[in-house]
Design an enzyme around this catalytic site. Structure first.
Site, PDB file in Angstrom:
ATOM      1  N   ALA A 104       1.003  -1.283  -0.089  1.00 17.88           N
ATOM      2  CA  ALA A 104      -0.132   0.016  -0.111  1.00 17.88           C
ATOM      3  C   ALA A 104       0.857   1.362   0.102  1.00 17.88           C
ATOM      4  O   ALA A 104       1.477   1.834   0.918  1.00 17.88           O
ATOM      5  CB  ALA A 104      -0.959   0.129   1.133  1.00 17.88           C
ATOM      6  N   GLY A 162      33.227  13.220 -16.399  1.00 16.38           N
ATOM      7  CA  GLY A 162      34.084  11.932 -15.802  1.00 16.38           C
ATOM      8  C   GLY A 162      34.278  12.331 -14.283  1.00 16.38           C
ATOM      9  O   GLY A 162      34.110  11.361 -13.370  1.00 16.38           O
ATOM     10  N   GLU A 173       5.907  10.285  -1.631  1.00 15.34           N
ATOM     11  CA  GLU A 173       5.003  10.860  -1.148  1.00 15.34           C
ATOM     12  C   GLU A 173       3.837  11.465  -2.357  1.00 15.34           C
ATOM     13  O   GLU A 173       3.656  12.456  -2.398  1.00 15.34           O
ATOM     14  CB  GLU A 173       5.224  11.943  -0.210  1.00 15.34           C
ATOM     15  CG  GLU A 173       5.820  11.684   0.843  1.00 15.34           C
ATOM     16  CD  GLU A 173       6.327  12.591   1.852  1.00 15.34           C
ATOM     17  OE1 GLU A 173       5.493  13.900   1.598  1.00 15.34           O
ATOM     18  OE2 GLU A 173       7.118  12.781   2.731  1.00 15.34           O
ATOM     19  N   THR A 185       3.779   9.899  -6.239  1.00 23.97           N
ATOM     20  CA  THR A 185       4.586   9.795  -7.200  1.00 23.97           C
ATOM     21  C   THR A 185       4.148  11.005  -8.292  1.00 23.97           C
ATOM     22  O   THR A 185       3.004  11.266  -8.314  1.00 23.97           O
ATOM     23  CB  THR A 185       4.596   8.562  -7.902  1.00 23.97           C
ATOM     24  OG1 THR A 185       3.371   8.087  -8.523  1.00 23.97           O
ATOM     25  CG2 THR A 185       5.162   7.458  -6.994  1.00 23.97           C
TER      26      THR A 185
END
Lengths: 386, 383
Positions: A131, A342, A365, A367
């Site tokens: 959930a 780099g 919280e 998406t």
């Protein structure tokens, strides 16, 4: 109408920034890379440092939050250390905020001052293995037992669980009634029998955040947040809306840090006889960082203002801010990595840390997908045919 | 910060929106396809008092603040008034009339402002040349002093309203050795010998604004028509930037609001696979992105406007943010609106098609997005 910060707000921002850059920022790289066993103590120390400067709980007044203050302080804390921001926020704004907004006078009195002084650390536990975005699917249930409740369930990823003294826990109190009226938040102390904290979890970014699961096995609890059961879902939604302001502050804080180091690098690093920032493909990335970060901040403050004033479209503005800023910071750190090339890809570089830290924002919280669903529904419903 | 509008501002915005929707928008499709300046639309804007909105009441204007001017632009764009007509308004009011008001002598103001404010005269501003766009200081039009007159030679291009203009504010260099400090602004009336305009260009978008070249061939301009003093032109040209970043962008914000409404309505009505297309997340994503764009660009545009109202010096970073975001992302969003309408969106008869074409200008006119990025990156690298 005035879209600029006041002189007072600007001064507050600067004072906070100066302190944090001196006291917190220098520890951030070490925090990210330190042995995992050291995290808890390091975070306690950082929270204490914030508390001593009255920065923990800036904007929390008796029974309301001044979200502009929360935003301004939050952005600077996140800029200095994203992990510290998330931990502080869970303690004072989510746990403490829940208490300030929904707690009984007695509950407030017992916890809020202690959270603000970092004598106690708070946490909020709602999502579970199965959930997340669909919070109605939680399996944690509280059953009546005389005057008390017996809570059972498992909370999956809880910020501050390893160091928290008090948890605000979401559970079904009346599962048959459904999420809207059947959920409640409970205040559960760490030493409550039946409550256990799992092994620390390791993450890609924000690695200074103490994180673990929380298991409740017939955990006896007498305190419903605010006293009356059944308001949990509505309280949760309100906290998540205000939480959007906090996550926007996180994003803009990280974005600012990224922009600063990238600009410095673009000035110092030379190639083909000139500063790399003078090449448009680098300079324009700096410019885009500024644009997106600046607009993220404006949206965050706009949403904070709307929530402070209880404006009609505050919920949508908050969702817009969170969606915009979290996607913006993903782009910003990507551009930053490109500026450092780099050097940035080496483990331990600042941009490498920010790159990992930033990725949290779009998935936490609500998406980006959930924010878009919320925003689009609001707009589409304006023209719904009956 | 204070993001609130006054009750008067709200009422004004709603009134302008209804007027635009009922009186002007129905005229726009045909005018746009003809690609001609529409005097009918122009007169409607004049009747509403839009054409002199920020000019002082004693000179026939509306005495409105900048935020209110942006609200008018936003409301008209939202109502479905085409970008070309609103561009014609912007060039006339902000770039011509406001410059005369801000930099002109009392005599110049008395002569030009009342007729410009009512729309009886149409104004334009000429800065860009065939060889000088983003690099405006390199202009080649010259003004040679001869007694109490200046003789102008050279040409301008992409001048909004030039083919229909009665009053031209133009820039020429009176002393090229001084580079940009030699640039001088002049007010020229349309019948002045030596002044001529080219054939209106065919444009991709903003087609109801008429745009052409302007030529000066030994065009004699009396000294009293210098605007802002000799060498004062560069400052005037720069001041145009402030208008560009708020009032001239506000119709673009309005067009995005218009598109969002059109798309949200269409997504409820249009059914495919036995359900309204609003149920598809690919549609929802576009709707949400349009809304986010609207909120973010609104903040950027009104921040510039409110700063100007409050007398805060223009922050070049904030100004550039407004332009680059509204321009680049506005175009992307206008493209997404066409996509929501699918094949219908590709047809002229749907306003999303026109808004798409019109929206491209925001990233080009008044300083391209590239120039905005150049300004921001330079400042960042200097700090």
């Amino acid at each position: 109408m005035d879209y600029q910060l006041t002189e007072q707000e600007r001064q507050f921002q600067k004072d906070v920034a100066d302190f944090l850059q001196e006291q917190i920022a220098p520890r951030t790289a070490g925090f990210d890379q330190c042995p995992r066993g050291e995290i808890n103590d390091r975070m306690r120390e950082n929270l204490k440092t914030l508390a001593n400067q009255n920065l923990l709980g800036a904007g929390i007044n008796d029974d309301r939050l001044d979200l502009i203050q929360v935003y301004l302080a939050g952005e600077e804390i996140a800029r200095a250390c994203a992990s510290t921001f998330l931990s502080a926020r869970s303690s004072v704004y989510l746990c403490g905020g829940a208490l300030a907004l929904f707690g009984t006078p007695n509950q407030k009195e017992r916890y809020i001052p202690a959270l603000k002084s970092a004598d106690k650390i708070g946490a909020i536990a709602y999502s579970e293995d199965a959930a997340g975005s669909d919070i109605s699917a939680i399996g944690t249930i509280a059953r009546r037992d005389g005057d008390a409740w017996l809570i059972s369930g498992k909370k999956h990823i809880v910020i501050n669980a390893p160091i928290a003294d008090v948890f605000v826990v979401l559970a079904y109190t009346e599962p048959d009634a459904g999420a809207e009226t059947g959920m409640s938040f409970f205040l559960v102390e760490r030493n409550t029998p039946g409550l256990s904290v799992g092994e620390p979890l390791d993450t890609m970014g924000v690695r200074g955040v103490p994180l673990a699961s929380l298991t409740l096995a017939n955990c006896r609890c007498t305190e419903v947040l605010g006293g009356a059961a059944g308001n949990g879902h509505q309280q949760f939604e309100q906290l998540m809306t205000m939480g959007c302001v906090g996550i926007t502050a996180l994003c803009v804080g990280i974005g600012t840090a990224c922009m600063e180091i990238s600009t410095r690098h673009a000035k110092e690093r030379r190639a083909f006889g000139r500063q790399i920032g003078k090449f448009q493909d680098v300079g324009f990335k700096l410019s885009d960082m500024f644009t997106y970060n600046d607009l993220g901040r404006m949206l965050g403050i706009r949403a904070a203002c709307a929530l402070n004033n209880h404006e009609d479209d505050a919920v949508i503005l908050a969702a817009c801010a969170k969606l915009f800023a979290s996607e913006a910071v993903t782009k910003i750190v990507n551009w930053g990595m490109q500026v450092f090339a780099g050097h940035g890809y080496l483990k331990g570089s600042d941009i490498e840390r920010l790159y990992r830290d930033a990725r949290f924002a779009e998935i936490c919280e609500g998406t980006s997908e959930i924010q878009r669903a919320l925003i689009s529904r609001h707009e589409l419903d304006r023209f719904q045919q009956v | 910060m204070d993001f609130s509008l006054t009750p008067e501002q709200k009422i004004f915005r709603d009134t302008v929106y209804r007027y635009g929707r009922d009186e002007i928008a129905p005229l726009c499709e045909e005018a746009d396809l003809k690609g001609e300046f529409s005097f009918e639309i122009w007169n409607k804007l004049g009747e509403m008092g839009i054409l002199g909105l920020p000019l002082p009441e004693e000179l026939g204007g509306g005495g409105a603040d900048i935020v209110t001017c942006c609200l008018a632009g936003e409301a008209l764009g939202h109502a479905g008034v085409d970008g070309g007509s609103l561009l014609a308004w912007g060039a006339h009011t902000y770039l011509c009339a406001c410059n005369i008001h801000d930099f002109g002598t009392e005599e110049q103001k008395r002569t030009y402002i009342p007729k410009l404010a009512s729309g009886e005269w149409i104004g334009c501003m000429g800065l860009t040349e065939p060889g000088s766009g983003s690099d405006a200081a390199s202009m080649r039009t010259t003004a040679t002093k001869k007694g109490d007159r200046y003789i102008l030679n050279g040409s301008k291009t992409f001048i909004t309203n030039a083919p229909v203009a009665d009053v031209f504010v133009v820039f020429a260099n009176a002393d090229r050795s001084k580079k940009h400090e030699g640039i001088t602004a002049f007010i020229i009336e349309k019948d002045t010998p030596g002044l001529s305009t080219g054939k209106p260009f065919h444009k991709m978008g903003c087609r109801c604004s008429s745009t052409s070249e302007v030529f000066f061939e030994d065009c004699e301009v009396p000294q009293e028509n210098v605007l802002g003093g000799e060498g004062g032109g560069w400052l005037i040209a720069l001041s145009g930037v402030e208008w560009d970043r708020c009032t001239l962008l506000s119709p673009m914000l309005g067009a995005a609001l218009c598109n969002l409404d059109l798309c949200a309505r269409y997504a409820n009505e249009r059914h495919q696979f036995n359900r309204p297309i609003r149920e598809f997340q690919a549609i929802q994503r576009r709707i949400a992105d349009m809304k986010v764009f609207i909120e973010a660009s609104r903040l950027a545009i009104y921040r510039v406007a409110s700063s100007k109202d409050n007398g805060t010096m223009l922050n070049p970073l904030q100004a550039a943010v407004s332009k680059v975001y509204a321009g680049d992302v506005g175009f992307e969003m206008a493209s997404e609106a066409v996509q929501v309408f699918g094949g219908y969106g590709f047809m002229h008869e749907y306003p999303v098609e026109r808004n798409f074409r019109d929206s491209k200008l925001a990233a080009i006119g008044g300083g391209t997005s590239d120039i905005m990025r150049m300004i921001v990156s330079r400042i960042m690298l200097m700090q």
